[in-house]
Design an enzyme around this catalytic site. Structure first.
Site, PDB file in Angstrom:
ATOM      1  N   HIS A 101       1.015  -1.292   0.090  1.00 14.68           N
ATOM      2  CA  HIS A 101       0.091   0.146   0.074  1.00 14.68           C
ATOM      3  C   HIS A 101       0.758   1.107  -0.050  1.00 14.68           C
ATOM      4  O   HIS A 101       1.933   1.296   0.590  1.00 14.68           O
ATOM      5  CB  HIS A 101      -0.848   0.142   1.191  1.00 14.68           C
ATOM      6  CG  HIS A 101      -1.697  -1.261   1.654  1.00 14.68           C
ATOM      7  ND1 HIS A 101      -2.658  -1.683   0.542  1.00 14.68           N
ATOM      8  CD2 HIS A 101      -1.723  -2.189   2.348  1.00 14.68           C
ATOM      9  CE1 HIS A 101      -3.225  -2.680   0.958  1.00 14.68           C
ATOM     10  NE2 HIS A 101      -2.804  -2.927   2.060  1.00 14.68           N
ATOM     11  N   GLU A 119      -2.045  -0.766   8.072  1.00 12.87           N
ATOM     12  CA  GLU A 119      -2.752  -2.065   8.645  1.00 12.87           C
ATOM     13  C   GLU A 119      -1.924  -2.531   9.455  1.00 12.87           C
ATOM     14  O   GLU A 119      -0.751  -2.731   9.550  1.00 12.87           O
ATOM     15  CB  GLU A 119      -3.411  -2.566   7.453  1.00 12.87           C
ATOM     16  CG  GLU A 119      -2.598  -3.677   6.664  1.00 12.87           C
ATOM     17  CD  GLU A 119      -3.091  -4.054   5.357  1.00 12.87           C
ATOM     18  OE1 GLU A 119      -3.858  -3.312   4.794  1.00 12.87           O
ATOM     19  OE2 GLU A 119      -2.564  -5.259   5.015  1.00 12.87           O
ATOM     20  N   HIS A 176       3.471  -7.586   1.483  1.00 11.52           N
ATOM     21  CA  HIS A 176       2.689  -8.220   2.836  1.00 11.52           C
ATOM     22  C   HIS A 176       1.617  -9.114   1.837  1.00 11.52           C
ATOM     23  O   HIS A 176       1.471  -8.849   0.798  1.00 11.52           O
ATOM     24  CB  HIS A 176       2.114  -7.419   3.586  1.00 11.52           C
ATOM     25  CG  HIS A 176       1.065  -6.544   3.150  1.00 11.52           C
ATOM     26  ND1 HIS A 176       1.340  -5.392   2.584  1.00 11.52           N
ATOM     27  CD2 HIS A 176      -0.338  -6.873   3.242  1.00 11.52           C
ATOM     28  CE1 HIS A 176       0.087  -4.704   2.268  1.00 11.52           C
ATOM     29  NE2 HIS A 176      -1.011  -5.716   2.688  1.00 11.52           N
ATOM     30  N   ARG A 196      -0.953  -4.709  -6.440  1.00 11.54           N
ATOM     31  CA  ARG A 196      -0.870  -6.039  -6.441  1.00 11.54           C
ATOM     32  C   ARG A 196       0.737  -6.351  -6.925  1.00 11.54           C
ATOM     33  O   ARG A 196       0.547  -5.790  -8.203  1.00 11.54           O
ATOM     34  CB  ARG A 196      -1.821  -6.764  -7.210  1.00 11.54           C
ATOM     35  CG  ARG A 196      -1.938  -8.259  -6.781  1.00 11.54           C
ATOM     36  CD  ARG A 196      -3.093  -8.931  -7.533  1.00 11.54           C
ATOM     37  NE  ARG A 196      -4.208  -8.575  -6.899  1.00 11.54           N
ATOM     38  CZ  ARG A 196      -5.489  -8.287  -7.232  1.00 11.54           C
ATOM     39  NH1 ARG A 196      -5.473  -7.695  -8.570  1.00 11.54           N
ATOM     40  NH2 ARG A 196      -6.684  -7.846  -6.634  1.00 11.54           N
TER      41      ARG A 196
HETATM   42 ZN    ZN Z   1      -2.898  -4.849   2.828  1.00  8.75          ZN
END
Ligand code: ZN
Length: 315
Positions: A101, A119, A176, A196
């Site tokens: 991200h 996150e 991640h 992605r």
């Molecule tokens: Zn994520």
């Protein structure tokens, strides 16, 4: 108005279907969702892609986004446009794609003013030998770009073993991916900007899912944070108190294990509260595994009884 501040906002969450999802969110957490591809339960979210509904009380039937718009006093009159965080449960029957991200600055410049995304994960269950991806092994951005362009994935990604009770912090720029068999609670900024990097060459509806290689190479932090700073076990925290799992610029996340009885003060602008195991009561109202709620601003004293574990969060 004061009366509303005394009401717990119990939420009926929204579940999503994902190629890597499973059936545990229905079978173990009790959400009435059909299918064997249930990947996520957006337990506390006012995001347009998964806006929860108030289950009972004066605001019954209202979407959480409507409560946020119409009753900002329940959230301490925060000067944000949207409810800034969300809480999700994630059931990974298969590996998730490898992602990264952006932070706020990159997202603002490249994604129409969106927020970036930080996150945090709390592992609720993981099979023996489970692994997930956090970080990478490239030493420089040139090496990172070469490894990605040449498809040297196993060399690039850092796979780490995890078990129940582990906490993993995913700052913007962190490569991640949740691994197969893991069920976890995720706290995150309310953003869905995801790049992605690699999807194991899988097909979805006959086609590979879109990758975002260039943006990924732009935002990945190089070198990655050391493994021991990314994953830590938090399963042996003291019972009957709010234990801080993470405190950062965007949110604070707590874990609470109740054995018998505990009391605390809801002194935050709002407090997300998700029961992830067991059952009991909060100020006399029954709660059980799978229940998600918000304790509003000014709620006051909270008495929790029973044998349960919860994850809570505020800003
Ligand atoms: Zn994520």
């Amino acid at each position: 108005m004061n009366q509303l501040k005394k009401e717990i906002l119990f939420l009926d969450p929204v579940c999503t279907h994902n190629i890597w999802g499973g059936s545990r969110l229905r079978e173990e957490f009790g959400y009435p969702e059909a299918g064997d591809d249930i990947g996520e339960c957006w337990g506390i979210s006012a995001h347009p892609k998964g806006d929860g509904t108030v289950r009972c009380g004066v605001l019954a039937g209202k979407k959480l986004s409507e409560v946020w718009e119409g009753h900002r006093e329940l959230f301490g009159n925060l000067p944000c446009e949207q409810l800034p965080i969300m809480a999700k449960l994630i059931d990974a029957r298969q590996d998730l794609s490898i992602q990264v991200h952006p932070g706020d600055a990159y997202a603002a410049a490249h994604e129409n003013g969106s927020l970036g995304k930080t996150e945090s994960w709390y592992v609720i269950d993981a099979p023996e030998g489970a692994t997930l991806v956090v970080g990478h092994n490239a030493g420089t951005r040139e090496e990172l770009a070469a490894m990605i362009h040449e498809g040297r994935w196993e060399e690039l990604i850092r796979r780490v073993p995890v078990k129940r009770g582990d906490f993993i912090q995913i700052d913007p720029g962190t490569v991640h991916a949740i691994g197969a068999g893991i069920l976890l609670m995720e706290m995150q900024q309310s953003s869905d900007i995801t790049y992605r990097v690699y999807d194991y060459d899988r097909l979805s509806d006959g086609k590979p899912r879109e990758l975002h290689i260039d943006k990924s190479i732009d935002v990945i932090t190089v070198p990655a944070k050391p493994e021991e700073e990314s994953v830590r076990s938090v399963k042996d925290q003291p019972a009957n108190q709010l234990n801080v799992l993470y405190r950062g610029a965007y949110y604070t996340m707590f874990q609470l294990k109740v054995q018998g009885e505990t009391e605390f003060e809801q002194e935050y602008p709002f407090l997300f509260f998700s029961v992830i195991a067991g059952e009991g009561t909060i100020n006399g109202q029954p709660v059980k595994k799978g229940d998600h709620m918000i304790l509003p601003c000014g709620y006051g004293g909270v008495a929790v009884r029973g044998e349960l574990e919860a994850v809570a969060a505020t800003v």
